[in-house]
Design a protein around this motif. Structure first.
Motif, PDB file in Angstrom:
ATOM      1  N   ASP A 192      -1.743   6.978 -40.025  1.00 43.89           N
ATOM      2  CA  ASP A 192      -1.067   6.157 -40.910  1.00 43.89           C
ATOM      3  C   ASP A 192      -2.103   5.908 -42.005  1.00 43.89           C
ATOM      4  OD1 ASP A 192       0.452   3.872 -41.564  1.00 43.89           O
ATOM      5  OD2 ASP A 192       0.195   2.684 -39.608  1.00 43.89           O
ATOM      6  N   ASP A 193      -1.796   4.738 -42.948  1.00 43.13           N
ATOM      7  CA  ASP A 193      -2.463   4.902 -44.245  1.00 43.13           C
ATOM      8  C   ASP A 193      -3.823   4.432 -44.288  1.00 43.13           C
ATOM      9  OD1 ASP A 193      -0.053   5.766 -45.159  1.00 43.13           O
ATOM     10  OD2 ASP A 193       0.759   4.065 -45.870  1.00 43.13           O
ATOM     11  N   LYS A 194      -4.103   3.338 -43.411  1.00 38.52           N
ATOM     12  CA  LYS A 194      -5.162   2.606 -43.444  1.00 38.52           C
ATOM     13  C   LYS A 194      -6.173   2.869 -42.307  1.00 38.52           C
ATOM     14  CE  LYS A 194      -4.218  -1.222 -46.518  1.00 38.52           C
ATOM     15  NZ  LYS A 194      -4.215  -2.774 -46.634  1.00 38.52           N
ATOM     16  N   HIS A 195      -7.494   3.013 -42.287  1.00 44.50           N
ATOM     17  CA  HIS A 195      -8.235   2.924 -41.168  1.00 44.50           C
ATOM     18  C   HIS A 195      -9.170   1.910 -41.064  1.00 44.50           C
ATOM     19  CE1 HIS A 195      -6.304   6.770 -40.501  1.00 44.50           C
ATOM     20  NE2 HIS A 195      -6.513   7.207 -42.090  1.00 44.50           N
ATOM     21  N   TYR A 196      -9.504   1.407 -39.583  1.00 47.57           N
ATOM     22  CA  TYR A 196     -10.352   0.301 -39.648  1.00 47.57           C
ATOM     23  C   TYR A 196     -11.617   0.725 -38.600  1.00 47.57           C
ATOM     24  CZ  TYR A 196      -6.290  -2.018 -41.671  1.00 47.57           C
ATOM     25  OH  TYR A 196      -5.346  -2.265 -42.493  1.00 47.57           O
ATOM     26  N   GLN A 197     -12.773  -0.182 -38.844  1.00 43.23           N
ATOM     27  CA  GLN A 197     -13.751   0.038 -37.826  1.00 43.23           C
ATOM     28  C   GLN A 197     -13.310  -0.322 -36.388  1.00 43.23           C
ATOM     29  OE1 GLN A 197     -17.369  -1.781 -38.957  1.00 43.23           O
ATOM     30  NE2 GLN A 197     -17.848  -2.419 -36.779  1.00 43.23           N
ATOM     31  N   MET A 198     -13.632   0.574 -35.624  1.00 36.57           N
ATOM     32  CA  MET A 198     -13.328   0.205 -33.988  1.00 36.57           C
ATOM     33  C   MET A 198     -14.491  -0.232 -33.191  1.00 36.57           C
ATOM     34  SD  MET A 198     -10.585   0.894 -31.591  1.00 36.57           S
ATOM     35  CE  MET A 198     -11.278  -0.868 -31.410  1.00 36.57           C
ATOM     36  N   ALA A 199     -15.871  -0.033 -33.579  1.00 38.61           N
ATOM     37  CA  ALA A 199     -16.678  -0.113 -32.771  1.00 38.61           C
ATOM     38  C   ALA A 199     -17.086  -1.834 -33.003  1.00 38.61           C
ATOM     39  CB  ALA A 199     -18.060   0.553 -33.522  1.00 38.61           C
ATOM     40  N   PHE A 200     -17.341  -2.624 -31.901  1.00 40.85           N
ATOM     41  CA  PHE A 200     -17.665  -3.969 -31.891  1.00 40.85           C
ATOM     42  C   PHE A 200     -16.289  -4.522 -32.394  1.00 40.85           C
ATOM     43  CE2 PHE A 200     -21.726  -2.052 -31.899  1.00 40.85           C
ATOM     44  CZ  PHE A 200     -22.416  -2.700 -30.922  1.00 40.85           C
ATOM     45  N   ASN A 201     -14.893  -4.130 -32.334  1.00 36.52           N
ATOM     46  CA  ASN A 201     -13.728  -4.641 -32.867  1.00 36.52           C
ATOM     47  C   ASN A 201     -12.687  -4.463 -31.833  1.00 36.52           C
ATOM     48  OD1 ASN A 201     -12.372  -5.823 -34.587  1.00 36.52           O
ATOM     49  ND2 ASN A 201     -11.886  -4.314 -36.041  1.00 36.52           N
ATOM     50  N   VAL A 202     -11.438  -5.131 -31.973  1.00 35.28           N
ATOM     51  CA  VAL A 202     -10.401  -4.855 -31.285  1.00 35.28           C
ATOM     52  C   VAL A 202      -9.292  -4.729 -32.310  1.00 35.28           C
ATOM     53  CG1 VAL A 202      -8.969  -6.434 -29.779  1.00 35.28           C
ATOM     54  CG2 VAL A 202     -11.415  -6.395 -29.387  1.00 35.28           C
ATOM     55  N   LEU A 203      -8.489  -3.634 -32.047  1.00 35.15           N
ATOM     56  CA  LEU A 203      -7.251  -3.521 -33.148  1.00 35.15           C
ATOM     57  C   LEU A 203      -6.069  -3.496 -32.406  1.00 35.15           C
ATOM     58  CD1 LEU A 203      -9.125  -0.366 -35.122  1.00 35.15           C
ATOM     59  CD2 LEU A 203      -8.784  -2.402 -35.748  1.00 35.15           C
ATOM     60  N   PRO A 204      -5.162  -4.482 -32.684  1.00 32.32           N
ATOM     61  CA  PRO A 204      -4.015  -4.663 -32.119  1.00 32.32           C
ATOM     62  C   PRO A 204      -2.795  -3.449 -32.671  1.00 32.32           C
ATOM     63  CG  PRO A 204      -4.224  -6.510 -33.905  1.00 32.32           C
ATOM     64  CD  PRO A 204      -5.330  -5.373 -33.655  1.00 32.32           C
ATOM     65  N   GLN A 205      -3.127  -2.245 -32.827  1.00 35.33           N
ATOM     66  CA  GLN A 205      -2.308  -1.119 -33.426  1.00 35.33           C
ATOM     67  C   GLN A 205      -2.508   0.152 -32.847  1.00 35.33           C
ATOM     68  OE1 GLN A 205      -2.255  -0.097 -37.464  1.00 35.33           O
ATOM     69  NE2 GLN A 205      -0.623   1.488 -37.330  1.00 35.33           N
ATOM     70  N   ILE A 206      -1.549   0.600 -31.959  1.00 33.78           N
ATOM     71  CA  ILE A 206      -1.658   1.935 -31.574  1.00 33.78           C
ATOM     72  C   ILE A 206      -0.693   2.565 -31.716  1.00 33.78           C
ATOM     73  CG2 ILE A 206      -2.098   3.355 -29.368  1.00 33.78           C
ATOM     74  CD1 ILE A 206      -3.755   1.049 -28.216  1.00 33.78           C
ATOM     75  N   ASP A 207      -0.696   3.652 -32.667  1.00 35.43           N
ATOM     76  CA  ASP A 207       0.475   4.482 -33.254  1.00 35.43           C
ATOM     77  C   ASP A 207       1.115   3.503 -34.299  1.00 35.43           C
ATOM     78  OD1 ASP A 207       2.036   6.637 -33.614  1.00 35.43           O
ATOM     79  OD2 ASP A 207       2.047   7.277 -31.399  1.00 35.43           O
ATOM     80  N   LYS A 208       2.101   4.255 -34.986  1.00 32.49           N
ATOM     81  CA  LYS A 208       2.689   3.575 -35.988  1.00 32.49           C
ATOM     82  C   LYS A 208       3.488   2.475 -36.121  1.00 32.49           C
ATOM     83  CE  LYS A 208       2.233   7.053 -39.525  1.00 32.49           C
ATOM     84  NZ  LYS A 208       3.128   7.827 -40.701  1.00 32.49           N
ATOM     85  N   PHE A 209       3.996   1.559 -36.865  1.00 34.32           N
ATOM     86  CA  PHE A 209       4.921   0.100 -36.658  1.00 34.32           C
ATOM     87  C   PHE A 209       6.290   0.929 -36.795  1.00 34.32           C
ATOM     88  CE2 PHE A 209       0.818  -1.985 -37.600  1.00 34.32           C
ATOM     89  CZ  PHE A 209       0.926  -2.901 -36.487  1.00 34.32           C
ATOM     90  N   GLN A 210       7.066   0.429 -36.081  1.00 35.24           N
ATOM     91  CA  GLN A 210       8.596   0.482 -36.181  1.00 35.24           C
ATOM     92  C   GLN A 210       9.347  -0.717 -36.624  1.00 35.24           C
ATOM     93  OE1 GLN A 210       9.548   3.705 -33.855  1.00 35.24           O
ATOM     94  NE2 GLN A 210       6.985   3.711 -34.621  1.00 35.24           N
ATOM     95  N   ASP A 211      10.625  -0.338 -37.046  1.00 37.58           N
ATOM     96  CA  ASP A 211      11.193  -1.368 -38.037  1.00 37.58           C
ATOM     97  C   ASP A 211      11.334  -2.851 -37.132  1.00 37.58           C
ATOM     98  OD1 ASP A 211      11.785   0.583 -39.750  1.00 37.58           O
ATOM     99  OD2 ASP A 211      13.749   1.037 -39.462  1.00 37.58           O
ATOM    100  N   ASN A 212      11.291  -2.717 -35.919  1.00 34.80           N
ATOM    101  CA  ASN A 212      11.406  -3.996 -35.031  1.00 34.80           C
ATOM    102  C   ASN A 212      10.251  -4.782 -34.733  1.00 34.80           C
ATOM    103  OD1 ASN A 212       9.852  -2.300 -33.098  1.00 34.80           O
ATOM    104  ND2 ASN A 212      11.763  -2.369 -31.610  1.00 34.80           N
TER     105      ASN A 212
END
Ligand code: A2P
Length: 345
Positions: A192-212
């Motif tokens: 995907d285009d953007k990357h975010y810090q994982m350490a001490f964080n929680v990321l509600p995205q695994i794999d790419k977003f779909q149209d739905n």
């Protein structure tokens, strides 16, 4: 009979576990072929008490191979699985490339072993979060019927591969040492285009977003659960979240079943008798499944079993398993073992 086994992606997070698990498996092994990119060719890796030289993956890699287990990403599976099948090997694919193909069995051996017999040379290994969830839900479905599933996951970074583990450790080390945090390049999703810090964080995205508005990981859990359980109309919706855990996925799973007066003890008893499941549910003694305890274990752990306070047929479960083992390498090995048992290879 003895089998020549190829591990495609042998130097990766899952491939490394396959090298560890293969010697313990009920697979009589004649020879092992370790395949990876040209970058790794020539590396020497251990499989049990023997060592093998990594070879570059090419179309010609599969001559004489009986079982080829793929864990090198979807694009490489799309390209090389047909070559493996053409060479006469049975391919077991850990990627999402063929999972929803109607001609490809998608198998968790303790849930739908019967699907293997229609194979055409290729079996898909389901998504890691899906495997542990269906392993726990199948015995409950057999007893009471499943009416609905809503899951939220807390997934380990190793699910995104060896580079994601490195990235999370490097960020964590920098933070603990008070240094500048290195910029994220892999998570939440390498493609995907953007990357975010994982350490001490929680990321509600695994794999790419779909149209739905769901991610592809969330759609994998939804669609694969229906296919494996043979319940195409079962309502399944999920939220998949990456947490800074190295290994083992945790899941909060809400289910509605076909009966109203089922007790917590009845669900516990059913799960205790289910293959590959361990019940860890003793709140008096603060016993419940934890990711760090599931690491390097073959079972799926279930606890925190509660009845919903308002919905008479609703239950909540906490399901934890090692994503690199039951979620990937171990389930692939178990597929091969089950195929040998059913005389399908
Ligand atoms: P390599 O280590 O040579 O790059 P992970 O899931 O941990 O990211 O691992 C990916 C696996 O896929 C690794 O074993 C990696 O090998 C392998 N791989 C990546 N690109 C290729 C390629 N072009 N050909 C063969 N194997 C590849």
């Amino acid at each position: 009979k003895e089998y020549t086994v190829a591990i495609v992606g042998a130097t990766g997070a899952v491939g490394e576990q396959l090298c560890d698990l293969l010697p313990q498996a009920e697979i009589p092994v004649k020879d092992v072929k370790l395949l990876a990119s040209a970058r790794s060719a020539g590396k020497i890796l251990p499989v049990g008490d023997k060592t093998y030289e990594v070879e570059e993956l090419t179309e010609d890699s599969f001559e004489g191979v009986d079982i080829a287990i793929f864990s090198a990403g979807g694009a490489l599976s799309e390209k090389f699985v047909p070559a493996a099948v053409k060479a006469g090997a049975v391919a077991i694919d850990n990627t999402s490339a063929f999972r929803m193909d109607p001609d490809t069995p998608l198998v968790v051996p303790e849930v739908n072993p019967e699907a293997l017999k229609d194979h055409k040379g290729l079996i898909a290994n389901p998504n890691c979060s899906t495997i542990q969830m269906v392993a726990a839900l199948k015995p409950i479905h057999d007893a009471y019927g499943l009416k609905r599933v809503i899951a939220s996951t807390y997934q380990a970074v190793s699910g995104a591969g060896a580079e994601a583990i490195e990235e999370t450790l490097a960020q964590s080390k920098a933070i603990v040492e008070g240094k500048e945090v290195p910029e994220a390049e892999v998570l939440p999703c390498a493609g995907d285009d953007k990357h975010y810090q994982m350490a001490f964080n929680v990321l509600p995205q695994i794999d790419k977003f779909q149209d739905n508005h769901y991610t592809f990981e969330e759609m994998k859990m939804t669609n694969e659960t229906k296919k494996i359980m043979g319940l195409k109309d079962l309502p399944v919706s999920t939220t998949c979240v990456r947490v800074p855990v190295l290994r083992a996925h945790s899941e909060s799973v809400y289910i509605e079943i076909g009966e109203n007066n089922v007790t917590i003890e009845a669900i516990q008893d059913i799960l205790r008798q289910a293959p590959g499941i361990v019940v860890e549910d003793d709140i008096q003694n603060q016993v419940y499944p934890q990711a760090i305890n599931a690491e390097g274990k073959k079972e799926t752990f279930v606890g925190r079993i509660r009845k919903d306070l308002d919905v008479p047929n609703g239950f909540h479960l906490w399901i934890v398993s090692d994503n690199l083992w039951k979620g990937a390498a171990l389930n692939s090995v178990q597929i091969a073992e089950e195929m040998i048992k059913q005389d399908l290879i």
